[in-house]
Scaffold this motif. Structure first.
Motif, PDB file in Angstrom:
ATOM      1  N   PHE A 274       0.810  -1.215   0.000  1.00 39.03           N
ATOM      2  CA  PHE A 274       0.000   0.000   0.000  1.00 39.03           C
ATOM      3  C   PHE A 274       0.847   1.270   0.000  1.00 39.03           C
ATOM      4  N   ASP A 275       2.158   1.126  -0.117  1.00 36.94           N
ATOM      5  CA  ASP A 275       2.992   2.321   0.005  1.00 36.94           C
ATOM      6  C   ASP A 275       2.955   3.203  -1.236  1.00 36.94           C
ATOM      7  N   HIS A 276       2.266   2.756  -2.289  1.00 31.63           N
ATOM      8  CA  HIS A 276       2.141   3.608  -3.483  1.00 31.63           C
ATOM      9  C   HIS A 276       0.734   4.177  -3.605  1.00 31.63           C
ATOM     10  N   LEU A 277       0.012   4.234  -2.479  1.00 32.94           N
ATOM     11  CA  LEU A 277      -1.295   4.894  -2.449  1.00 32.94           C
ATOM     12  C   LEU A 277      -1.130   6.334  -1.982  1.00 32.94           C
ATOM     13  N   PRO A 278      -2.049   7.258  -2.304  1.00 29.11           N
ATOM     14  CA  PRO A 278      -3.143   7.055  -3.250  1.00 29.11           C
ATOM     15  C   PRO A 278      -2.637   7.083  -4.691  1.00 29.11           C
TER      16      PRO A 278
ATOM     17  N   PHE B 225       1.001  12.960  -7.692  1.00 27.81           N
ATOM     18  CA  PHE B 225       0.369  14.264  -7.516  1.00 27.81           C
ATOM     19  C   PHE B 225       0.856  14.884  -6.210  1.00 27.81           C
ATOM     20  N   PRO B 226       1.259  16.160  -6.216  1.00 34.02           N
ATOM     21  CA  PRO B 226       1.823  16.782  -5.008  1.00 34.02           C
ATOM     22  C   PRO B 226       0.820  16.817  -3.849  1.00 34.02           C
ATOM     23  N   ASP B 227       1.227  16.313  -2.703  1.00 34.71           N
ATOM     24  CA  ASP B 227       0.338  16.278  -1.539  1.00 34.71           C
ATOM     25  C   ASP B 227      -0.149  17.662  -1.160  1.00 34.71           C
ATOM     26  N   GLU B 228       0.722  18.655  -1.295  1.00 35.45           N
ATOM     27  CA  GLU B 228       0.350  20.001  -0.849  1.00 35.45           C
ATOM     28  C   GLU B 228      -0.733  20.628  -1.722  1.00 35.45           C
ATOM     29  N   MET B 229      -0.997  20.032  -2.886  1.00 38.18           N
ATOM     30  CA  MET B 229      -2.043  20.557  -3.757  1.00 38.18           C
ATOM     31  C   MET B 229      -3.415  20.004  -3.414  1.00 38.18           C
ATOM     32  N   GLU B 230      -3.461  19.039  -2.488  1.00 37.54           N
ATOM     33  CA  GLU B 230      -4.750  18.534  -2.002  1.00 37.54           C
ATOM     34  C   GLU B 230      -5.273  19.458  -0.905  1.00 37.54           C
TER      35      GLU B 230
END
Length: 282
Positions: free
Chosen positions: A202-206, A211-216
């Motif tokens: 699961f380490d390649h989720l989501p 996609f940059p985490d900070e853009m969520e």
């Protein structure tokens, strides 16, 4: 490039007692959404989308796609064998002319009219196979999850077909297909593990993880949203609290009713579209 061996089937297909109704049910395993046409084409298109640096994954997909084509051949043979001796003439049933006597015997009328008592690329309702169910996103991780789902529902279908027949030959063939679905689920999960940490698939989720985490919107990316007006409190389930599966956040609980949304702010309709609402006289 593809080659074929015009000799043996991949596995033995024997029918002890032909059953036109079961032939109809087997069509779902050929052209249904859970069927072999779906996974064969899905794996082919996934493979064709992979770059050369993923040659080992491309090879695995192509190998299994060709195997699934062999399953279609087996099932088509099983359909034909189950239709052997099926009635093709019109009959009088209960004093009334029945224009589709084949349907009275449980088979697909088109198996007589269009294929001469053979299999067709349709499902058990006679609906032609539709490629819209094929998942080939170009993202290998997303595709592997789709493959596990496809093999899971295919295995479910095969087990249900196994329960529907007392024919030893059909049970044997279906037991083989069920076993292959077991392998295919496990091989795609193994491929997922190989894409990341072997200890944690699961380490390649989501997906996509690029996609940059900070853009969520960080306040929503691990929050379970309740839309139930009768359950205002956190049910304290594994998906509403504690560490997230990907290890990058913590689950929380929010209620849709508490969100500060907005009223839809739409422009007046284009008068040439003629979809205006009549103004009230009040």
């Amino acid at each position: 490039m593809f080659y074929h061996d015009n000799g043996k089937l991949q596995y033995t297909v024997e029918v002890e007692e032909p059953n036109p109704e079961f032939a109809k049910m087997l069509q779902q395993a050929i052209g249904g959404v859970e069927g072999e046409m779906r996974v064969a084409l899905q794996y082919l298109f996934q493979a064709w989308a992979l770059p050369q640096k993923h040659s080992e994954y491309r090879h695995a997909l192509l190998e299994t796609a060709a195997e699934e084509l062999g399953h279609i051949e087996m099932l088509a043979t099983a359909v034909a064998k189950n239709l052997e001796g099926a009635p093709v003439e019109l009959r009088n049933q209960m004093g009334q002319d029945n224009a589709v006597s084949a349907a009275m015997n449980g088979m697909q009328p088109r198996q007589v009219l269009s294929s001469g008592l053979h299999a067709m690329p349709v499902d058990s309702n006679g609906v032609p196979f539709n490629g819209s169910c094929i998942v080939a996103s170009g993202n290998l991780v997303a595709d592997m999850y789709a493959n596990v789902m496809a093999e899971s529902t295919g295995r479910l279908l095969a087990t249900r077909l196994w329960e529907m027949t007392d024919d030893d030959g059909m049970k044997d063939m279906l037991s083989y297909l069920i076993a292959r679905d077991t392998m295919h689920q496990n091989q795609w999960l193994a491929l997922l593990q190989d894409l990341g940490d072997p200890e944690d698939m699961f380490d390649h989720l989501p997906v996509p993880d690029s996609f940059p985490d900070e853009m969520e919107h960080q306040e929503f990316n691990y929050s379970f949203m309740s839309t139930d007006i009768n359950e205002p409190d956190d049910p304290q389930q594994p998906w509403t609290q504690g560490e997230s599966v990907d290890g990058e956040g913590s689950f929380s609980f929010i209620r849709e009713q508490n969100l500060d949304g907005m009223e839809p702010d739409l422009q007046p309709p284009n008068e040439k579209a003629h979809n205006e609402v009549k103004e009230s006289d009040d």
